[in-house]
Structure formats: C-alpha cells, structure tokens
Design an enzyme around this catalytic site. Sequence first.
Site, short mmCIF file in Angstrom:
data_model
loop_
_atom_site.label_atom_id
_atom_site.label_comp_id
_atom_site.label_asym_id
_atom_site.label_seq_id
_atom_site.Cartn_x
_atom_site.Cartn_y
_atom_site.Cartn_z
N HIS A 1 0.83 -1.22 0.00
CA HIS A 1 0.00 0.00 0.00
C HIS A 1 0.86 1.27 0.00
O HIS A 1 0.35 2.36 -0.24
CB HIS A 1 -0.92 0.04 1.23
CG HIS A 1 -1.90 -1.08 1.26
ND1 HIS A 1 -2.73 -1.38 0.20
CD2 HIS A 1 -2.19 -2.00 2.23
CE1 HIS A 1 -3.48 -2.42 0.51
NE2 HIS A 1 -3.16 -2.84 1.73
N ASP B 1 -2.93 -10.51 -2.23
CA ASP B 1 -3.37 -10.02 -0.92
C ASP B 1 -4.82 -9.56 -1.07
O ASP B 1 -5.21 -9.11 -2.15
CB ASP B 1 -2.46 -8.86 -0.51
CG ASP B 1 -2.78 -8.29 0.87
OD1 ASP B 1 -2.01 -8.57 1.81
OD2 ASP B 1 -3.80 -7.57 1.00
N ASP C 1 -4.47 -12.80 3.96
CA ASP C 1 -5.72 -12.19 4.41
C ASP C 1 -6.86 -12.45 3.42
O ASP C 1 -7.98 -12.03 3.64
CB ASP C 1 -5.54 -10.68 4.68
CG ASP C 1 -4.78 -9.95 3.58
OD1 ASP C 1 -4.49 -10.58 2.54
OD2 ASP C 1 -4.48 -8.76 3.77
ZN LIG Z 1 -3.91 -7.01 2.87
#
Ligand SMILES: [Zn+2]
Length: 796
Positions: free
Chosen positions: A565, A601, A693
């Site tokens: 990110h 992810d 995740d």
């Molecule tokens: Zn993540």
Amino acid sequence: MGSLNPESSKAFSLCGYLWRIIRDMPKQSWAKTLEFARASKKLGQDDPRRIVHSLKVGLALTLVSFVYYLQPLYHSLGNSNAIWAVITVVVIMEFSVGATLGKGLNRIMATLLGAYLGFAVQWIANTSGDKWQAAKYEYGLTIFILTLSLVSVSGYREDKMLKMACDRVLTIILGSFIAMTVCIFIFPVWIGEDLHYLVASNIDKLGHFLQEFGERYFSSETEDGKPGNIDRSLKEKYESVLTSKTREETMANLARWEPSHGQFRFLHPWKQYLKIGNLTRQCANKIEALDFYLTSETHQTGYEVRMKIKESCQYISSECGKALKELSSEVKRMSSVSTSKDHIERAKEGVEMLNSVIESNPWEGFDVMDIVPAAAVASLLTNLVSAIETISQAVQQLVSMAHFRTTCPENSLFTMATSPASSANRIDVFWHEGMLKHDPGNGVFDSGMDPGFLDVLEKHPENSDRIRNMVSILQRGPISPYISWHLGSPALIPHLLSFHTHEYINALVQADKEGGRMLCGGTFLNPGSWDAALLAAGTTMSAMKHILDGHGKVSYALVRPPGHHAQPTQADGYCFLNNAGLAVQLALDSGCSKVAVIDIDVHYGNGTAQGFYHSNKVLTISLHMNHGSWGPSHPQNGSVDELGEGEGYGYNLNIPLPNGTGDKGYACAFNELVVPSIQKFEPDVIVLVIGQDSSAFDPNGRQCLTMEGYREIGQRVHRLSTRHCNGRLLIVQEGGYHVTYSAYCLHATLEGVLNLPSPLLEDPIAYYPEDETFSSHVIEAIKNYQKDKVPFWKAA
Ligand SMILES: [Zn+2]
C-alpha cells in the site's frame, strides 16, 4: 670487653644466616605455596585445558610406570631401558595433539634412523680396522639422536648391542604410544582447531574496531571538536592481531600432524589459514593507521571538515565492520552461505558515495592542513574495502578447499533449518529477525485506541506473532527440507529513492527521530519500526538480487512491515516502504526489460500500482476484495477502470472480486484473466505478492480462500514462471492476520510453488461452502471490459 676475632665473627654471621633461613623456611614455603596456587588458579581461569593437560601428563606417567611393575615386560626390555619410556613421555607430551604427535613420531623415526646408522657405523668400524674409528662420527651423528652415539661408541659386541638398541627403540615407541594415546583420546586439544578459531577471532576483532570507528571519529560529542578516543580494549585487540604471525605459523606447522577429527580432515588446508592471517594483518595495519588519526594529538581535524564526509565514511566503516564480522563467522561455521559479500557490495557503494562527495569539492575554503587528516581517513577507508574483499576471496577459497558441511547462518531462528541439495526444488527464504521489532501496539483491532470500557484490548493485527509462526512453520513444518535460509539486511536510504520521493523518506526519517507517530489510519511508526521497515525493504531487494545474480530461481522475502500500500509519496494500510516495488525497480535497473507483479493479498496493491502507473515495463495485476478507496492515504478504488496512464495504459489490471469468492472463484480468475495477461506480456521475472488475508478465517478479509486454493495459486504461478521467465519468481510477503491459519496458508502456497505431487500438510480448519455463480459472472464482466479497453488484449 674484648672484641671477637674476625674468624669467629665470620662463623657467627654464617650461623645467623643459616638460622634465619631455617627459621623463615615454613613462612617462605607457605608463601611459595600460595603463590603457586594463585598462579595455577589464574592459569586454570585463562585456559582450563591447561589444568586438564597437567592431569593428562600425570596419567601418562602413571601408565608408563607400570612398565616397572610388570615383571615380564620389565625383564624383557632390560633393566636399564625402562627409564627411556618415562623420559619419552616427559619429553614428548605437549599441550596439543599436533605437538605431541609431531614430537612423538619424530622421536620414533629419529631413534630408528639413529639405530640404523649406528649399526652401519659399527659395521664399517669393525670391517675397516683402525682406519675407521666409530668415535670419529660420534659428534656428527649425535645431532640426530642420542641413541646413535650410545650405539656407535659402545664397546658392546654386535649381538649385545643389537639387543640393547632394539630394547631402547621398543621402550621409546612404548612411551611415545602411551603419551600419544592419552593426548588423543582424553580431552584432546587440537591445535588445528585453535588456529581455526584464532584466525576467525582476529578477523572479528578488526570488524569490532571498524564498527566503532565511524561513530567515534565523526562524533561531535567531545570537547575541542576532536573525535572521541576509541576504547583502549579495542586498540589492544587489533594490536594482538598485528603480532600473531609467529603463533599462527607454529600452529599451522603442528596442525599438520593431527589426524582427521570432527570437521577437519588429515590434509586440511592449514596453509590457507596463514594466507588469511597475513591478509588480516595487512588490514590491521590500515586499522592501526586509522587509529592514529583518531587518537593522535597533532593530526587532528576540525568538526566541520569531518562532517563533510561523515555519512559516506561512517557507512563504509560500518559495512566494512559488518563484512569482517560476517567473514569471521563464515570461517567459524565454514559456511558457503555468504552475507559478507552483500556488506562488501554496500561498502563499495559507500566508496562511490564518498567519491562523488569529494568530487564536489566539499572542503573549498578550508585550510589544507586541516583537510589532510580527514582525506587520509577517507583514503584508508577506501583501501580497506578492497583489502576486505581480498580476505573474503581467501575465505571462500578456504571453504571450498576444506569441504566442510555447509550450515545455515548463526542465528537462533536458523538452527532448525536444513538446506536441500537441489536448486531446482528449493525456495531461498530471506529473513531477518530484526523485523520483529516493529510493534504497532494494542487497541480495538487496528485503531491503536483504548475506548476505556473494554477489559481486554487486542494486539494490532499486523503483529510479530503472525510472522513468527510463518518462520517456524517453514523451519519445522514438512516443507522445511525444501527451504534454504538467507539472512536479510537493511536497505540504504539512496536505494529507497528508486521508488519513493526524497520528501517522503525524509518525513519518515524525521518521524522516527521524533520517537514515531501514527502516519495514517492503523499505520503506526513506533520506535523500532523504521529499522524494521529498512530491513523489510533491504531483505526483499536481496531476495530479488539473488535471482538476478543467478544464485537461485525462486526467492521468498519473508518480511514485515508489509509494503504494497506504500505509495511513492505516502504511507498507507500498515505499510511504510514498498518492498515489492523496490525489488521490481531493482530488476529493471539491473537490465530486466519487463516485470509482472501478481498481487493476491485481499487488499488492492495500490502502492505498487501507483509506482508503475505510467510504465509499460511493469504489468501490475491485483486480485482483491472490492473495498474501494478508504481515505486520503488510499485514494485509488481498485476498480477495473484504473488501467494505468500514458505509456502505462493497460498495464495495471485490477480484478476486484466479490466477497466470498473462494477457491474456485480465484481459480477462474487466474485462468480467465491472470494467465492470458502474463502470456501476452511475457515478463523476464514474476513477482508474486502474497497475503493470507484472502483466507476464509482472516479478520481483515472476506474472500474465503482455503489452503487448497492457495496451493492451486502457487501451482499456477509456478507454471507461469516456468513457461515465461525460466522459473524466475520472487515471492513477497504482505498481509495475513490470522495468527495460525496464515502460516498454514503460506505453507500451502509454497507447496504449490514447488509443484509437489501431493499436499504435505492438511487443512486443520473446516472451510465454508462456496457459491461460485456470482464470482464467475463478475470475472466474465471484467474479462469483457479488459478486452474492450486494453490494447494488448485487442491485438490478439
Ligand atoms: Zn492485505
């Protein structure tokens, strides 16, 4: 009163003297005993093996004394010869096996040779009459051995003399045998091993000095603006290196006699240790010169002058120190797993930095006499880098000559690991436990907030426990034989600028200096976080470099804090530095023309996408939950229409999947979207960005993948990399917040990447039923959209 005559006065004083001696005897002998006890204690403390050695000598003498008590042996060896066995023990019994064997074998051989020559001389004397007197040869031949002289000058008849010589040879062999047996089999002291550790510890001492030097020389905290003096104990250490030549040579000479033991063979390359020792001393000479500029009263330079070259010199000094310490550890472990090379490479980069600083004429306007010492320090540090590189080459030669069993780095977390033999069926895992030091704290989930009405707060989801389990499952899980461990290292600030802006990095450095702060929602830079972030970035780059250098095909950067990110200008979603993005840029800078990133992810890899949004050299594909933008730190939506811009248009493929997509939905997305895109793009290397995740039990995601789904993804990516980029695949760790299941899903993914025929580990948790209808509709819609918009799809 008449005085005593001189004679009687002399006698009197002599008596007095004797009396004083007798009177003081108990006192003196007590003092001597105490002194002896103290000396023995010190000796025992310095090297307890010395005490053991004295006991061993005692034991050998006891054993040899049995010769006197065993009547048959005593008589058969002759009355006068038995003493030779005792003398032999006393003469040859040395502290180390090498020395004892050397002396023992020499003594036996010399005795035999002496006896043989003695006979020859006697025979010549007997047959040549007066012309050849044996006595003439006595002097020359006794140089070899006493035996010869005894035999050659004796008046014995030949038969008697033969018996005497044989007896003597036998007793000497007996004594030597007992001494050597005791020396080898009872707490043996191997001098070769001592040499091995001496050479390693000498290298370590220099490393220690250099790690300190940069800090001290460029320190501003001393009076008069002069650099701080280095610890006296450090100085003594490098001084001891300078004087170790004779000791090393003696040890190498004796070590040659030692039989094969432990990791050391009979013909171990002892001479190579001397070569390394000499190179180490050359290095120590340069260090002595550095120390001169640190401690000299006359050759000092002002703080301002030193500051001009501070950053690069400190960097060189520190990396040289680390390289030496790592080299020392490589010698100790005899490991071909070499991280010293990375430090040497960094030190070289430091030299380049230093050169560019000096080329910019930083000392303009300063007094020349003020500049000279600083310039000398810079030059010495530059020379040290090449000196250390030479040591590194010599150490690598030693490792390959010695054929030691290769072991993993000396790190508690590496001790369980085993290295598989085949590079085709292996994953090189890059890891450093320093990354565990990032602690985002406790609160309500990831908020860092305590509302005051909860009894139990929880750890931030991105806590170190999740990663500890990933490390341990790879070490102790069934996949462990396929894993080869490598030590990660921190990134340099200049390296970060290949992806991030100067302003952003400066802001992070500043935030760290100020003790840390929350950078955006859920993203806490706390004390220790910055070092961990640098390690994560550097470790991921090392993992990529490993592939680019051709040392392996598949590398996995097991890193945290995560990175995907982090955008060029801002932190976001627990991420500070974009680890994968930095590795991609490294590949491009190293000559790769195209790199593909597949991000599974559960969140959109917005940072990586942003970094290459205008590039057609990097195809970024992200499969994620349809979470949209989550605030100012994450302005991207992750929607299908974010396709890239300019040259990069069509090179960012977003695959936002509905909640609950599951294993079959992901398989469909891969088949329909990911695989064809990679086929069209044909990358030189693939980067698989993984986050567990997306699993069925993650607190942060709703995509419901199970171990089986991850395993299949691993297999698909394995096939893609094999087909398109010669198997070159970098895997980078991102999210995954279920403390135990994430580790299992990682295990399954890597099983898939290894393309193992059957699963190694069963799924310990039941999975939820899937509804694939909805996701296949969504995937079909995304496919149609891309076919309509993306140039390389249209071209087909
Ligand atoms: Zn993540």
